[in-house]
Write a protein that holds these residues in place. Structure first.
Motif, PDB file in Angstrom:
ATOM      1  N   ILE A 117      35.930  10.221 -30.965  1.00 14.44           N
ATOM      2  CA  ILE A 117      34.753  10.940 -31.021  1.00 14.44           C
ATOM      3  C   ILE A 117      34.379  11.202 -29.496  1.00 14.44           C
ATOM      4  O   ILE A 117      33.860  12.355 -28.995  1.00 14.44           O
ATOM      5  N   ALA A 118      34.458   9.995 -28.734  1.00 16.03           N
ATOM      6  CA  ALA A 118      34.326  10.408 -27.195  1.00 16.03           C
ATOM      7  C   ALA A 118      35.336  11.312 -26.568  1.00 16.03           C
ATOM      8  O   ALA A 118      34.711  12.078 -25.847  1.00 16.03           O
ATOM      9  N   ALA A 119      36.570  11.347 -26.954  1.00 14.68           N
ATOM     10  CA  ALA A 119      37.669  12.214 -26.520  1.00 14.68           C
ATOM     11  C   ALA A 119      37.255  13.804 -26.770  1.00 14.68           C
ATOM     12  O   ALA A 119      37.361  14.518 -25.689  1.00 14.68           O
ATOM     13  N   LEU A 120      36.585  13.789 -27.831  1.00 14.52           N
ATOM     14  CA  LEU A 120      36.248  15.272 -28.175  1.00 14.52           C
ATOM     15  C   LEU A 120      35.168  15.686 -27.374  1.00 14.52           C
ATOM     16  O   LEU A 120      35.188  16.782 -26.924  1.00 14.52           O
ATOM     17  N   LEU A 121      34.297  14.703 -27.427  1.00 17.18           N
ATOM     18  CA  LEU A 121      32.907  15.248 -26.480  1.00 17.18           C
ATOM     19  C   LEU A 121      33.292  15.447 -25.044  1.00 17.18           C
ATOM     20  O   LEU A 121      32.889  16.409 -24.468  1.00 17.18           O
ATOM     21  N   LEU A 122      33.888  14.602 -24.560  1.00 16.11           N
ATOM     22  CA  LEU A 122      34.370  14.597 -23.092  1.00 16.11           C
ATOM     23  C   LEU A 122      35.451  15.867 -22.641  1.00 16.11           C
ATOM     24  O   LEU A 122      35.143  16.511 -21.700  1.00 16.11           O
ATOM     25  N   ALA A 123      36.274  16.146 -23.593  1.00 13.53           N
ATOM     26  CA  ALA A 123      37.231  17.116 -23.385  1.00 13.53           C
ATOM     27  C   ALA A 123      36.699  18.657 -23.770  1.00 13.53           C
ATOM     28  O   ALA A 123      37.191  19.398 -23.051  1.00 13.53           O
ATOM     29  N   LEU A 124      35.515  18.618 -24.626  1.00 12.74           N
ATOM     30  CA  LEU A 124      35.136  20.307 -24.839  1.00 12.74           C
ATOM     31  C   LEU A 124      33.589  20.469 -24.147  1.00 12.74           C
ATOM     32  O   LEU A 124      32.989  21.220 -24.533  1.00 12.74           O
ATOM     33  N   GLY A 125      33.261  19.330 -23.651  1.00  9.21           N
ATOM     34  CA  GLY A 125      32.054  19.477 -22.976  1.00  9.21           C
ATOM     35  C   GLY A 125      31.988  20.791 -22.014  1.00  9.21           C
ATOM     36  O   GLY A 125      30.964  21.464 -22.008  1.00  9.21           O
ATOM     37  N   GLU A 126      33.066  21.022 -21.228  1.00  4.91           N
ATOM     38  CA  GLU A 126      33.125  22.177 -20.323  1.00  4.91           C
ATOM     39  C   GLU A 126      33.023  23.365 -21.173  1.00  4.91           C
ATOM     40  O   GLU A 126      32.395  24.371 -20.862  1.00  4.91           O
ATOM     41  N   THR A 127      33.770  23.608 -22.212  1.00 12.27           N
ATOM     42  CA  THR A 127      34.195  24.876 -22.969  1.00 12.27           C
ATOM     43  C   THR A 127      32.688  25.096 -23.813  1.00 12.27           C
ATOM     44  O   THR A 127      32.434  26.095 -23.754  1.00 12.27           O
ATOM     45  N   ALA A 128      32.110  23.956 -24.268  1.00 10.06           N
ATOM     46  CA  ALA A 128      30.733  24.304 -24.768  1.00 10.06           C
ATOM     47  C   ALA A 128      29.603  24.552 -23.829  1.00 10.06           C
ATOM     48  O   ALA A 128      28.523  24.848 -24.074  1.00 10.06           O
ATOM     49  N   GLY A 129      30.008  24.227 -22.551  1.00  7.38           N
ATOM     50  CA  GLY A 129      28.840  24.529 -21.345  1.00  7.38           C
ATOM     51  C   GLY A 129      27.741  23.321 -21.582  1.00  7.38           C
ATOM     52  O   GLY A 129      26.540  23.741 -21.199  1.00  7.38           O
ATOM     53  N   SER A 130      28.135  22.091 -21.994  1.00  4.12           N
ATOM     54  CA  SER A 130      27.255  21.055 -22.104  1.00  4.12           C
ATOM     55  C   SER A 130      27.561  20.012 -21.525  1.00  4.12           C
ATOM     56  O   SER A 130      28.486  19.067 -21.660  1.00  4.12           O
ATOM     57  N   PHE A 131      26.800  19.547 -20.314  1.00  5.46           N
ATOM     58  CA  PHE A 131      26.956  18.515 -19.483  1.00  5.46           C
ATOM     59  C   PHE A 131      26.437  17.153 -20.204  1.00  5.46           C
ATOM     60  O   PHE A 131      26.918  15.918 -20.259  1.00  5.46           O
ATOM     61  N   GLU A 132      25.723  17.445 -21.215  1.00  3.28           N
ATOM     62  CA  GLU A 132      25.095  16.480 -22.101  1.00  3.28           C
ATOM     63  C   GLU A 132      26.045  15.654 -22.900  1.00  3.28           C
ATOM     64  O   GLU A 132      26.202  14.498 -23.177  1.00  3.28           O
ATOM     65  N   MET A 133      27.238  16.578 -23.325  1.00  4.04           N
ATOM     66  CA  MET A 133      28.404  16.100 -24.193  1.00  4.04           C
ATOM     67  C   MET A 133      29.080  15.120 -23.129  1.00  4.04           C
ATOM     68  O   MET A 133      29.590  14.133 -23.827  1.00  4.04           O
ATOM     69  N   LEU A 134      29.201  15.313 -21.997  1.00  2.00           N
ATOM     70  CA  LEU A 134      30.062  14.421 -21.156  1.00  2.00           C
ATOM     71  C   LEU A 134      29.544  13.222 -21.017  1.00  2.00           C
ATOM     72  O   LEU A 134      29.808  12.017 -20.981  1.00  2.00           O
ATOM     73  N   ILE A 135      27.764  13.084 -20.833  1.00  2.00           N
ATOM     74  CA  ILE A 135      27.097  11.876 -20.652  1.00  2.00           C
ATOM     75  C   ILE A 135      27.026  11.324 -21.967  1.00  2.00           C
ATOM     76  O   ILE A 135      27.347   9.831 -22.005  1.00  2.00           O
ATOM     77  N   ILE A 136      26.962  11.678 -23.149  1.00  2.00           N
ATOM     78  CA  ILE A 136      27.331  11.135 -24.354  1.00  2.00           C
ATOM     79  C   ILE A 136      28.497  10.468 -24.880  1.00  2.00           C
ATOM     80  O   ILE A 136      28.649   9.375 -25.284  1.00  2.00           O
ATOM     81  N   GLY A 137      29.555  11.535 -24.295  1.00  4.28           N
ATOM     82  CA  GLY A 137      30.888  10.792 -24.291  1.00  4.28           C
ATOM     83  C   GLY A 137      31.346   9.463 -23.750  1.00  4.28           C
ATOM     84  O   GLY A 137      31.736   8.518 -24.216  1.00  4.28           O
ATOM     85  N   ARG A 138      30.526   9.592 -22.279  1.00  2.87           N
ATOM     86  CA  ARG A 138      30.984   8.412 -21.587  1.00  2.87           C
ATOM     87  C   ARG A 138      30.073   7.021 -22.066  1.00  2.87           C
ATOM     88  O   ARG A 138      30.772   6.068 -22.189  1.00  2.87           O
ATOM     89  N   PHE A 139      28.972   7.337 -22.898  1.00  2.00           N
ATOM     90  CA  PHE A 139      28.161   6.206 -23.320  1.00  2.00           C
ATOM     91  C   PHE A 139      29.021   5.748 -24.739  1.00  2.00           C
ATOM     92  O   PHE A 139      29.186   4.654 -24.673  1.00  2.00           O
ATOM     93  N   ILE A 140      29.584   6.755 -25.517  1.00  2.00           N
ATOM     94  CA  ILE A 140      30.166   6.282 -26.779  1.00  2.00           C
ATOM     95  C   ILE A 140      31.827   5.709 -26.349  1.00  2.00           C
ATOM     96  O   ILE A 140      31.902   4.597 -26.848  1.00  2.00           O
ATOM     97  N   ILE A 141      32.664   6.233 -25.474  1.00  2.00           N
ATOM     98  CA  ILE A 141      33.528   5.477 -24.858  1.00  2.00           C
ATOM     99  C   ILE A 141      33.329   3.893 -24.372  1.00  2.00           C
ATOM    100  O   ILE A 141      34.122   3.147 -24.120  1.00  2.00           O
TER     101      ILE A 141
END
Length: 526
Positions: free
Chosen positions: A124-148
C-alpha cells in the motif's frame, strides 16, 4: 557469573550415556527463513532510511508545483520546509504505531503470519508513494511514509523474535545478525538507486518508492512455504505435530524429541500459561534488570549519534575539495562499510559473544566521536583535516555495525522467555522509535547551540552505555533461555534456585511420564 555445580548435573556427568550438544549445521530451511524474512522486513527499513535523501530537492519541487496548481501561487519557504519535515519525520511516528501493535498481531497471527500480513502495508505504501506525483497529491507521500513506518515498526520487533525462536542456540546470534545485515544492505541499495544514473533524477524519483514493492512481493512468494516458529506452535498454539515438523525442517533431522521436551519443560516451569502483558512484565521482579537492560541498549542504539553524523558528511567532503557531483559516489562508501561490518559481526558473534561486541562497539564510538569533534574543530585551519574527519565517520559507522547496530535486537529476544517476549519487544520497539524521533527533533537545535561540540553529547551516551553493559550484562551466547534468565537471578534479588527447581520439577514430571528428560539440557540444540 559462575554457575554452581548441582547434584543433578553431577549425575549427568557420571552417567555413561551423557551426550554433549551436537555441532549444529545450518540448514537450507533455516537460511531461507532468515534471508527471505529479512528481505521483506529489515531491508525495507534500511532502504527507507536512505531513500529520501537523493530525491529531496525533486520532492520539494513537486510540493511547490502541486501548491501552484491548487492555489495559483508559489508555496512559501516555511510551508515547504514544514511539509518536508513532516514527510521525513512521520516515518518514525508510523514506526511507533507499528511497534505498539506487535503484541496483538503476533498473538492473533503468529510470528510468520504477522510478517506476511505486514507486506500489505509495504505494498500500500509503495503505491501511495510511487503514484503521489501522478495524482498531484503530496498528501499521498505523507500517508505513504506513515504506512511504511508502520511496516518497519512491526518488522523490527517481529523478525528478530522469529529468527531467535527458530535458531538453535549455537547459531542464534549469527542468524539474528541477518536482521542487521539487511538493514545495512537496504541503506546501501537506497544510496545506489538514488544515483543520478539510476533513479536520482526528477523524472524518475517516484521509481525509488515503487521499488518498495519488490522485496515485499519476494517475501510473499517464499515465506508461506517455510515453517512457523516451533516454540510459538508448541507453547502458544499447543500444536505439537506442526511444531515437530518445524523443528525437523530447521534442524535438518528427524529426531527432535529432545527439543520438544525442552520446550515442554520450559512451558511447565513458567508461572503463566498465557502471553504476559506489558504491565505484567514491569511487575515481574525476576525480569527487572533484563527489562532495564533492553531499555538502556535500545536507547543507546538510537541516541549514540549515528544518524546525526549524516548532517556533516556532505559538508566534510565539500571542505575536502571534492566536486559536488562526486560526493554521492563517495558517500556510497558509508553504506558499503555498514554492510561489511555487519557481515563480519555476524561471522564472529558466536565466537566473540554478544557482550564484547556491544561493549567494544560503544567504546569505539565514544573514541571516534571524540576524535571527530577535534578534527571538525580544526577543520578550517588545516587542509588535510577533512580527510581525517571523513575517516573518523567511516570508523564510527564500522564500530556501530560491529555490535550496537544489530546485537540489541538479538539480545531482546534472548533475555526473555516465551510468555514475556512479545511484551519485551513492544517495549523495546517503543523505546527505539521514541528515541529515533527525539534525535530527529532535537539534534538540529543541539547542533545549532553547540556546533561541532554537539558530538560530545554522543560521547557521553556511548561511554555510559559501555559502562552499563560491562557491569550488568552477562554473556548469552550458546545458552538456553532458562539459563540466560538464571544469569540475572543475583542482580534481580531472586533466589537462584527457584526457577531451576521449577525446571527440575517439570523435567521430573516428564520423566515420570516416560520421557528421557535427564538428557534434555545436555543434548538439546535449543
Amino acid at each position: 557469573m559462575k554457575e554452581e555445580t548441582k547434584p543433578e548435573e553431577m549425575m549427568h556427568k557420571d552417567s555413561s550415556d551423557v551426550k554433549t550438544p551436537p555441532k549444529q549445521r545450518l540448514t537450507v530451511c533455516l537460511i531461507s527463513a532468515a534471508f527471505f524474512g529479512s528481505v521483506g522486513s529489515s531491508f525495507l527499513y534500511g532502504y527507507n532510511l536512505s531513500v529520501v535523501n537523493a530525491p529531496a530537492s525533486y520532492i520539494k519541487t513537486f510540493f511547490n508545483k502541486t501548491w501552484i496548481d491548487r492555489y495559483n501561487e508559489p508555496i512559501g519557504d516555511g510551508t515547504v520546509t514544514l511539509l518536508w519535515s513532516i514527510t521525513v519525520s512521520i516515518f518514525a511516528i508510523g514506526g511507533l504505531v507499528g511497534a505498539l501493535t506487535v503484541s496483538f498481531l503476533i498473538k492473533a497471527l503468529g510470528r510468520k503470519g504477522t510478517l506476511l500480513a505486514n507486506n500489505a502495508l509495504a505494498l500500500i505504501a509503495a503505491l501511495l508513494l510511487a503514484l503521489g506525483e501522478t495524482a498531484g497529491s503530496f498528501e499521498m507521500l505523507i500517508i505513504g511514509r506513515f504506512i511504511i513506518g508502520m511496516d518497519s515498526g512491526v518488522a523490527l520487533s517481529v523478525l528478530p523474535m522469529y529468527l531467535g525462536e527458530i535458531s538453535p542456540r549455537q547459531v542464534r546470534g549469527s542468524i539474528g545478525q541477518f536482521h542487521a545485515i539487511f538493514i545495512c544492505l537496504g541503506v546501501f541499495i537506497g544510496q545506489v538507486l538514488g544515483l543520478p544514473e539510476i533513479f536520482g533524477q526528477e523524472s524518475r524519483w517516484n521509481f525509488l518508492f515503487g521499488f518498495l514493492a519488490l522485496p515485499a512481493l519476494l517475501q510473499l512468494c517464499v515465506l508461506p512455504f517455510l515453517p512457523e516458529s516451533p516454540r510459538f506452535l508448541l507453547m502458544e498454539r499447543r500444536d505439537e505435530a506442526r511444531a515437530e515438523k518445524a523443528f525437523q525442517a530447521f534442524l535438518g533431522r528427524s529426531d527432535v524429541a529432545r527439543e520438544l521436551e525442552e520446550v515442554h519443560a520450559e512451558n511447565r516451569s513458567q508461572n503463566t500459561q498465557r502471553t504476559a502483558s506489558v504491565l505484567d512484565l514491569f511487575r515481574k521482579r525476576s525480569l527487572r534488570w533484563q527489562l532495564i537492560t533492553v531499555i538502556v541498549v535500545m536507547s543507546c542504539y538510537q541516541l549514540c549519534g549515528l544518524n546525526a553524523i549524516w548532517y556533516y558528511t556532505n559538508g566534510i567532503l565539500q571542505e575536502a575539495g571534492f566536486q559536488q557531483t562526486l560526493i554521492p559516489y563517495i558517500t556510497l562508501s558509508t553504506g558499503g562499510i555498514e554492510t561489511l561490518a555487519a557481515i563480519v559481526s555476524g561471522l564472529v558473534i558466536e565466537k566473540v559473544g554478544r557482550r564484547p561486541l556491544l561493549i567494544f562497539g560503544f567504546s569505539a564510538m565514544a573514541v571516534f566521536f571524540s576524535l571527530l569533534t577535534v578534527f571538525l574543530h580544526y577543520q578550517d585551519r588545516f587542509s588535510w583535516m577533512p580527510y581525517l574527519s571523513f575517516t573518523s565517520i567511516l570508523l564510527l559507522i564500522a564500530s556501530f555495525c560491529s555490535g550496537p547496530g544489530g546485537v540489541p535486537f538479538v539480545l531482546t529476544g534472548e533475555l526473555f522467555e516465551q510468555s514475556y517476549r512479545p511484551a519485551a519487544f513492544m517495549i523495546a520497539g517503543t523505546v527505539n522509535w521514541l528515541s529515533n524521533f527525539a534525535v530527529g527533533l532535537l539534534f538540529p537545535f543541539i547542533q545549532e547551540a553547540l556546533q561541532t561540540f554537539a558530538f560530545l553529547l554522543f560521547v557521553v551516551v556511548c561511554a555510559a552505555g559501555a559502562v552499563y553493559l560491562l557491569v550488568v550484562l552477562p554473556e548469552t551466547k550458546n545458552k538456553t533461555f532458562v539459563e540466560i534468565s538464571q544469569s540475572f537471578s543475583k542482580i534481580n534479588g531472586v533466589p537462584e534456585q527457584s526457577e531451576e527447581r521449577e525446571m527440575k520439577d517439570s523435567l521430573d514430571t516428564a520423566a515420570a511420564n516416560g520421557h528421557r528428560s535427564v538428557d534434555v539440557e545436555m543434548e538439546s540444540s535449543f
